[in-house]
Design a protein around this motif. Sequence first.
Motif, PDB file in Angstrom:
ATOM      1  N   LYS A   1       0.817  -1.226   0.000  1.00  0.00           N
ATOM      2  CA  LYS A   1       0.000   0.000   0.000  1.00  0.00           C
ATOM      3  C   LYS A   1       0.848   1.272   0.000  1.00  0.00           C
ATOM      4  CE  LYS A   1      -3.464  -2.839   0.474  1.00  0.00           C
ATOM      5  NZ  LYS A   1      -4.280  -3.224  -0.689  1.00  0.00           N
ATOM      6  N   ASN A   2       2.003   1.207  -0.672  1.00  0.00           N
ATOM      7  CA  ASN A   2       2.864   2.388  -0.683  1.00  0.00           C
ATOM      8  C   ASN A   2       3.179   2.869  -2.095  1.00  0.00           C
ATOM      9  OD1 ASN A   2       4.416   0.196  -1.382  1.00  0.00           O
ATOM     10  ND2 ASN A   2       6.140   0.715  -0.058  1.00  0.00           N
ATOM     11  N   GLU A   3       2.424   2.374  -3.078  1.00  0.00           N
ATOM     12  CA  GLU A   3       2.572   2.847  -4.450  1.00  0.00           C
ATOM     13  C   GLU A   3       1.221   2.804  -5.142  1.00  0.00           C
ATOM     14  OE1 GLU A   3       5.155   0.289  -6.788  1.00  0.00           O
ATOM     15  OE2 GLU A   3       4.476  -1.474  -5.695  1.00  0.00           O
ATOM     16  N   GLU A   4       1.175   3.253  -6.362  1.00  0.00           N
ATOM     17  CA  GLU A   4      -0.092   3.389  -7.069  1.00  0.00           C
ATOM     18  C   GLU A   4      -0.733   2.023  -7.318  1.00  0.00           C
ATOM     19  OE1 GLU A   4      -1.747   5.483 -11.187  1.00  0.00           O
ATOM     20  OE2 GLU A   4       0.239   5.960 -10.404  1.00  0.00           O
ATOM     21  N   ASP A   5      -2.047   1.939  -7.075  1.00  0.00           N
ATOM     22  CA  ASP A   5      -2.797   0.718  -7.352  1.00  0.00           C
ATOM     23  C   ASP A   5      -3.247   0.765  -8.811  1.00  0.00           C
ATOM     24  OD1 ASP A   5      -4.370  -1.493  -7.497  1.00  0.00           O
ATOM     25  OD2 ASP A   5      -5.841  -0.845  -6.001  1.00  0.00           O
ATOM     26  N   LEU A   6      -2.541   0.051  -9.671  1.00  0.00           N
ATOM     27  CA  LEU A   6      -2.808   0.134 -11.105  1.00  0.00           C
ATOM     28  C   LEU A   6      -4.011  -0.690 -11.533  1.00  0.00           C
ATOM     29  CD1 LEU A   6       0.844   0.174 -12.476  1.00  0.00           C
ATOM     30  CD2 LEU A   6      -0.696   2.088 -12.007  1.00  0.00           C
ATOM     31  N   HIS A   7      -4.602  -1.464 -10.616  1.00  0.00           N
ATOM     32  CA  HIS A   7      -5.887  -2.075 -10.939  1.00  0.00           C
ATOM     33  C   HIS A   7      -6.905  -0.995 -11.313  1.00  0.00           C
ATOM     34  CE1 HIS A   7      -4.292  -5.696  -8.881  1.00  0.00           C
ATOM     35  NE2 HIS A   7      -5.196  -6.345  -9.597  1.00  0.00           N
ATOM     36  N   SER A   8      -6.772   0.176 -10.685  1.00  0.00           N
ATOM     37  CA  SER A   8      -7.741   1.253 -10.903  1.00  0.00           C
ATOM     38  C   SER A   8      -7.616   1.894 -12.275  1.00  0.00           C
ATOM     39  CB  SER A   8      -7.579   2.325  -9.817  1.00  0.00           C
ATOM     40  OG  SER A   8      -6.291   2.929  -9.905  1.00  0.00           O
ATOM     41  N   LEU A   9      -6.549   1.589 -13.009  1.00  0.00           N
ATOM     42  CA  LEU A   9      -6.402   2.149 -14.350  1.00  0.00           C
ATOM     43  C   LEU A   9      -7.553   1.755 -15.260  1.00  0.00           C
ATOM     44  CD1 LEU A   9      -2.673   1.989 -15.542  1.00  0.00           C
ATOM     45  CD2 LEU A   9      -4.210   3.960 -15.558  1.00  0.00           C
ATOM     46  N   TYR A  10      -8.070   0.539 -15.059  1.00  0.00           N
ATOM     47  CA  TYR A  10      -9.183   0.104 -15.906  1.00  0.00           C
ATOM     48  C   TYR A  10     -10.379   1.037 -15.753  1.00  0.00           C
ATOM     49  CZ  TYR A  10     -13.131  -2.400 -17.779  1.00  0.00           C
ATOM     50  OH  TYR A  10     -14.268  -2.713 -18.490  1.00  0.00           O
ATOM     51  N   SER A  11     -10.765   1.320 -14.511  1.00  0.00           N
ATOM     52  CA  SER A  11     -11.916   2.202 -14.274  1.00  0.00           C
ATOM     53  C   SER A  11     -11.654   3.602 -14.797  1.00  0.00           C
ATOM     54  CB  SER A  11     -12.234   2.252 -12.779  1.00  0.00           C
ATOM     55  OG  SER A  11     -12.621   0.981 -12.311  1.00  0.00           O
ATOM     56  N   PHE A  12     -10.443   4.099 -14.587  1.00  0.00           N
ATOM     57  CA  PHE A  12     -10.111   5.444 -15.039  1.00  0.00           C
ATOM     58  C   PHE A  12     -10.164   5.547 -16.558  1.00  0.00           C
ATOM     59  CE2 PHE A  12      -6.831   8.465 -16.504  1.00  0.00           C
ATOM     60  CZ  PHE A  12      -7.368   9.638 -15.987  1.00  0.00           C
ATOM     61  N   ILE A  13      -9.559   4.583 -17.239  1.00  0.00           N
ATOM     62  CA  ILE A  13      -9.510   4.641 -18.696  1.00  0.00           C
ATOM     63  C   ILE A  13     -10.894   4.474 -19.306  1.00  0.00           C
ATOM     64  CG2 ILE A  13      -8.704   3.369 -20.737  1.00  0.00           C
ATOM     65  CD1 ILE A  13      -6.032   3.017 -19.293  1.00  0.00           C
ATOM     66  N   THR A  14     -11.671   3.518 -18.796  1.00  0.00           N
ATOM     67  CA  THR A  14     -12.995   3.307 -19.377  1.00  0.00           C
ATOM     68  C   THR A  14     -13.944   4.465 -19.077  1.00  0.00           C
ATOM     69  OG1 THR A  14     -13.592   1.986 -17.420  1.00  0.00           O
ATOM     70  CG2 THR A  14     -12.837   0.797 -19.382  1.00  0.00           C
ATOM     71  N   LYS A  15     -13.677   5.204 -18.011  1.00  0.00           N
ATOM     72  CA  LYS A  15     -14.523   6.350 -17.680  1.00  0.00           C
ATOM     73  C   LYS A  15     -14.086   7.614 -18.397  1.00  0.00           C
ATOM     74  CE  LYS A  15     -15.866   6.745 -13.457  1.00  0.00           C
ATOM     75  NZ  LYS A  15     -15.879   6.981 -11.985  1.00  0.00           N
ATOM     76  N   GLU A  16     -12.781   7.861 -18.423  1.00  0.00           N
ATOM     77  CA  GLU A  16     -12.268   9.129 -18.938  1.00  0.00           C
ATOM     78  C   GLU A  16     -11.744   9.051 -20.374  1.00  0.00           C
ATOM     79  OE1 GLU A  16     -12.621  11.852 -17.274  1.00  0.00           O
ATOM     80  OE2 GLU A  16     -13.303  10.909 -15.402  1.00  0.00           O
ATOM     81  N   HIS A  17     -11.393   7.854 -20.852  1.00  0.00           N
ATOM     82  CA  HIS A  17     -10.751   7.740 -22.165  1.00  0.00           C
ATOM     83  C   HIS A  17     -11.353   6.607 -22.996  1.00  0.00           C
ATOM     84  CE1 HIS A  17      -7.483  10.510 -21.001  1.00  0.00           C
ATOM     85  NE2 HIS A  17      -7.527   9.907 -19.829  1.00  0.00           N
ATOM     86  N   SER A  18     -12.627   6.335 -22.816  1.00  0.00           N
ATOM     87  CA  SER A  18     -13.229   5.172 -23.480  1.00  0.00           C
ATOM     88  C   SER A  18     -13.159   5.266 -25.002  1.00  0.00           C
ATOM     89  CB  SER A  18     -14.682   5.003 -23.035  1.00  0.00           C
ATOM     90  OG  SER A  18     -15.444   6.165 -23.348  1.00  0.00           O
TER      91      SER A  18
END
Length: 267
Positions: free
Chosen positions: A145-162
């Motif tokens: 828990k001390n670096e970026e959680d890249l699992h969240s990239l999926y939600s970010f990309i599909t929401k902001e860059h679909s």
Amino acid sequence: MAFVKFKDICGDLFIPAPHKNNKAAILWLPGLPNKPSVEDMGQPLADLGFTILQLRYPGNWESKGTFGPSTSLEGAIQGLELLASGESCDQLEKKDVQWNIDRIFIAGNSYGGAIALSALANTSLAEGAVCFCPLLEPHLQNVHKNEEDLHSLYSFITKEHSADYRGFNEQEWGSFMDGNHQANPSQYIEQLKDEPILFIHGASDTSILPHHTIDFFHKLTEAGSCAAELKIVEGKGHGNGLRKATTEIWTEWLFNNHGIIKEQPFE
């Protein structure tokens, strides 16, 4: 610059002037989310004599198909095939373009670093790779828990860059992040141990901590690698600042280790 297409991919192709051509090409693989064109990985490198292809992954920006780690890997290999062919058509000017190269390297940033090494392991078209702050151990990302959680990239990309990442599949991204995917470099230690690879990571990177790259480098050396090199850069974080600060380092690595002739002033 020419805008070219090949199979499922397209990209910006920078061809050096004939008197500058060092006959080496670089396939550029960006991280996520990406811009369609990256200034520091284009014309400045062509001015040094390199032929550069800035790849759009399949399903990404103007490329056709669907986006995901599998198609990114396929697209990288297609990019190598395009560079090796030495010819294409400029889609904007509607004219044929040719280039003259005798070797190809891959350069990848973050996610692109993972794709670069996976492509290097799966084809003989590239002679080596330069990886900037690469995503090498997604299954170990943010364990403490001390670096970026890249699992969240999926939600970010599909929401902001679909619109720019079409057909992105959550299950496949989960498999990639869990380390159970053909685009995960950790499964290719044996295939990569004899390949020339330069790893560059910023000591201040909090998106992907440098210990992942250090650990991966040690796995290669323990497997017998003498061709891999590692540079940890103090005071630099994740992304283009790291690349720009180390341009001289990694271009000199290419020139000094791979017999590439630096362009001479035109006479």
